[in-house]
Design an enzyme around this catalytic site. Structure first.
Site, mmCIF file in Angstrom:
data_model
loop_
_atom_site.group_PDB
_atom_site.id
_atom_site.type_symbol
_atom_site.label_atom_id
_atom_site.label_comp_id
_atom_site.label_asym_id
_atom_site.label_seq_id
_atom_site.Cartn_x
_atom_site.Cartn_y
_atom_site.Cartn_z
ATOM 1 N N ASN A 101 -0.077 7.930 20.005
ATOM 2 C CA ASN A 101 -0.001 9.201 20.737
ATOM 3 C C ASN A 101 -1.382 9.741 21.101
ATOM 4 O O ASN A 101 -1.545 10.417 22.114
ATOM 5 C CB ASN A 101 0.788 10.243 19.938
ATOM 6 C CG ASN A 101 0.286 10.427 18.526
ATOM 7 O OD1 ASN A 101 0.203 9.459 17.768
ATOM 8 N ND2 ASN A 101 -0.065 11.639 18.172
ATOM 9 N N HIS A 153 5.853 13.610 10.736
ATOM 10 C CA HIS A 153 6.446 12.749 11.768
ATOM 11 C C HIS A 153 7.801 12.187 11.331
ATOM 12 O O HIS A 153 8.193 11.102 11.752
ATOM 13 C CB HIS A 153 5.493 11.607 12.139
ATOM 14 C CG HIS A 153 4.126 12.084 12.550
ATOM 15 N ND1 HIS A 153 3.945 13.012 13.550
ATOM 16 C CD2 HIS A 153 2.893 11.764 12.097
ATOM 17 C CE1 HIS A 153 2.653 13.238 13.689
ATOM 18 N NE2 HIS A 153 1.994 12.501 12.829
ATOM 19 N N HIS A 201 -0.259 9.445 8.263
ATOM 20 C CA HIS A 201 -1.570 9.165 7.670
ATOM 21 C C HIS A 201 -1.456 8.927 6.169
ATOM 22 O O HIS A 201 -1.932 9.704 5.335
ATOM 23 C CB HIS A 201 -2.545 10.299 7.990
ATOM 24 C CG HIS A 201 -2.711 10.474 9.471
ATOM 25 N ND1 HIS A 201 -3.150 11.621 10.044
ATOM 26 C CD2 HIS A 201 -2.470 9.610 10.491
ATOM 27 C CE1 HIS A 201 -3.173 11.484 11.360
ATOM 28 N NE2 HIS A 201 -2.759 10.272 11.651
HETATM 29 FE FE FE2 Z 1 -0.233 8.990 15.780
#
Ligand code: FE2
Length: 454
Positions: free
Chosen positions: A226, A321, A350
């Site tokens: 992204n 996410h 992450h």
């Molecule tokens: Fe990402």
């Protein structure tokens, strides 16, 4: 009464443990990751007028006999030529490339060169030189062995790297790992330039200089994330992926793809399919049509290991996410089970996570079968979005750990996939806080085609 409460508590705790896998209890320092300052040594501009910088290579064809060399010159276009050969002192071959550039808001890029070296010998060290006049720079790479079912090969896995002090630690750990990665499978989100006002593209240049120490010498296979979108309509930037697609060319045409954002390569005993989480993937779309035709082409007698790279994970148990990969999973997961994909690597979150072999493809809206089940034909899903970028760690997890999650830990790090032959591959994840040879999670993978029962 108190005893009963305690007993029920212990029982419930036991159920929770049986339900999911391991949530690591590793204790790490907390705090923000900050980008390295512009005058850091890792961003140093090579000396000399118009010196080539940000040199990077990736696979340049479908079979592994091509290498795509890219670099940037800042002052003038200079030369598009790459000189190369198998002896350091005699660069007997030459190839001509192209040059491009782009504008982004008030930033104008340098001259971005791309040149593909073709029909190289397999398993051979080549030296190559870019630049012209007094400011040439020389590097080297080793081509992969000829594609074959039992060819050993070692891939590194890095995602969401960015350019913080933690990013530098991740790259150093990868370089210093005693298991030497020969090619990086990069699962998206490169520079994080878009965290700066107007996506200050100078941070694309610094990132290119930062990773040069690895990617000028071994190919990195690129996946778009992204942070590659760089979509800024509020300041007039309406073309998605503009900096990324100018800077990071890939051999997409060689696999019949119509876009830089999804493609495939064969390398040694692996067949690697790269998908784009941020391009249309619904039925009838170009990516869907390409993948539908691509999967049946994979010959497991030639390339036993079928690996997919995608940015947004399909199986993720962090509160970051969460379920963002769900719509793509719904579209493609049954194909992955049908074609016995071995491994799916993703980034975006992450942190680190490894799944069990599960699938969730039985649901048809009315039958209620909407939970993942054990499935020996399904891939293992691994999230390695733990490169260390400026946004920091995802350290908030869904509780209890779901049954599909085998191991999860919120630390920065990288992984290696060490393919031994058609049946066995050793996989290990390394966290940055440890010594270079320490392993924080490891597993032997058995090939889904050649050894389908574990
Ligand atoms: Fe990402």
């Amino acid at each position: 009464m108190g005893v009963w409460v305690l007993l029920v508590g212990i029982l419930l705790h036991g159920v929770a443990l049986c339900n999911g896998g391991i949530t690591s209890s590793f204790v790490r320092k907390t705090g923000m990751s900050v980008d390295m300052p512009l005058d850091s040594d890792v961003f140093r501009v090579p000396p000399g007028y118009n010196a080539p910088q940000q040199v990077h290579i990736t696979q340049g064809d479908h079979e592994g006999r091509g290498v795509l060399v890219s670099w940037v010159t800042m002052d003038e276009p200079g030369s598009n030529t790459v000189l190369y050969g198998t002896s350091k002192d005699k660069l007997e071959f030459r190839a001509e490339g192209i040059v491009t550039s782009y504008k982004y808001y008030n930033y104008t890029s340098g001259f971005i060169h791309h040149c593909t070296l073709k029909k190289l010998e397999y398993d051979t060290t080549y030296y190559y030189e870019v630049g012209i006049g007094n400011t040439t720079r020389q590097f080297w790479f080793r081509t992969p062995p000829k594609v074959g079912p039992d060819v050993p090969y070692t891939f590194g896995l890095i995602g969401d790297l960015g350019q913080t002090f933690d990013s530098n630690s991740t790259l150093t750990h990868y370089e210093s790992n005693p298991i030497k990665g020969q090619t990086v499978l990069y699962v998206g989100d490169l520079s994080y330039a878009d965290n700066y006002p107007f996506h200050n593209n100078i941070r694309w240049d610094t990132w290119g200089r930062f990773v040069e120490r690895s990617v000028a010498y071994q190919p990195w296979i690129w996946t778009a994330g992204n942070h590659e979108l760089d979509f800024g309509p509020e300041f007039g930037e309406r073309v998605p992926f503009k900096p990324f697609t100018h800077r990071y060319h890939v051999p997409y045409r060689a696999s019949g793809s119509t876009s830089q954002l999804w493609y495939s390569v064969k390398r040694a005993s692996a067949y690697i399919i790269v998908l784009s989480s941020y391009s249309a993937y619904g039925k009838y779309t170009p990516q869907y049509q390409w993948l539908e035709q691509e999967l049946p082409k994979v010959n497991r007698s030639e390339t036993p290991w079928l690996i997919v790279l995608v940015h947004s994970p399909w199986y993720n148990s962090y509160n970051y996410h969460y379920m963002e990969g769900e719509t793509m999973r719904v579209m493609y997961e049954s194909w992955f089970v049908q074609y016995k994909v071995d491994l799916v690597f993703a980034g975006h979150v992450h942190a680190y996570e490894r799944s069990e072999r599960v699938s969730n493809i039985a649901y048809n809206i009315v039958n209620g079968k909407c939970s993942p089940v054990d499935d020996t034909s399904a891939p293992v899903y691994i999230t390695v979005g733990d490169g260390g970028n400026i946004e920091g760690l995802a350290n908030n997890m869904t509780e209890p750990q779901p049954a599909y999650s085998a191991f999860r830990e919120a630390s920065f790090g990288h992984a290696v996939l060490d393919i031994k032959n058609r049946t066995h591959a050793y996989y290990a994840w390394h966290r940055n806080q440890d010594g270079f040879s320490a392993v924080a999670d490891s597993v032997w993978f058995f090939n889904r085609y050649w050894q389908p029962d574990n």
